[in-house]
Scaffold this motif. Structure first.
Motif, mmCIF file in Angstrom:
data_model
loop_
_atom_site.group_PDB
_atom_site.id
_atom_site.type_symbol
_atom_site.label_atom_id
_atom_site.label_comp_id
_atom_site.label_asym_id
_atom_site.label_seq_id
_atom_site.Cartn_x
_atom_site.Cartn_y
_atom_site.Cartn_z
ATOM 1 N N GLU A 56 48.733 -8.700 27.726
ATOM 2 C CA GLU A 56 48.430 -8.356 26.333
ATOM 3 C C GLU A 56 49.674 -7.789 25.658
ATOM 4 N N LYS A 68 43.295 -7.073 16.783
ATOM 5 C CA LYS A 68 42.079 -7.855 16.554
ATOM 6 C C LYS A 68 42.172 -9.213 17.246
ATOM 7 N N ARG A 71 41.653 -8.717 20.949
ATOM 8 C CA ARG A 71 40.245 -8.481 21.276
ATOM 9 C C ARG A 71 39.476 -9.793 21.301
ATOM 10 N N ARG A 74 40.557 -11.783 24.331
ATOM 11 C CA ARG A 74 40.030 -11.182 25.563
ATOM 12 C C ARG A 74 38.566 -11.569 25.775
ATOM 13 N N GLU A 75 37.776 -11.495 24.688
ATOM 14 C CA GLU A 75 36.356 -11.854 24.778
ATOM 15 C C GLU A 75 36.177 -13.333 25.099
#
Length: 86
Positions: A56, A68, A71, A74-75
């Protein structure tokens, strides 16, 4: 930047699952916004599987990639059984 974003010759290579390029098994990046998508494409990341094992921190160092986008990525990685480097 350490292992991850760049190899010695420039852009990251196209290795994906098990070091083998699987074009038919590739998943497009999720909608993370144009600046982040363009920043990732500039360094060779156009498919979700290419981000498996990338840090990351390395991605956040790219102009246009923010918290953002990380995130959302990652999801999406988790939904596909993949993850960023711990």
């Amino acid at each position: 930047m350490g292992r991850g974003l760049f190899n010695g010759g420039g852009f990251r290579d196209g290795r994906t699952v098990g070091g083998v390029w699987h074009a038919e098994a590739m998943t497009p990046l999720p909608k993370i916004g144009r600046p982040a998508t363009q920043a990732l494409a500039l360094v060779g990341y156009t498919q979700l599987e290419q981000l498996n094992g990338v840090s990351e921190k390395d991605l956040l160092a790219l102009h246009g990639v923010g918290p953002k986008a990380i995130r959302i990525l990652r999801e999406s990685l988790a939904e596909h059984g993949l993850a960023f480097r711990p």
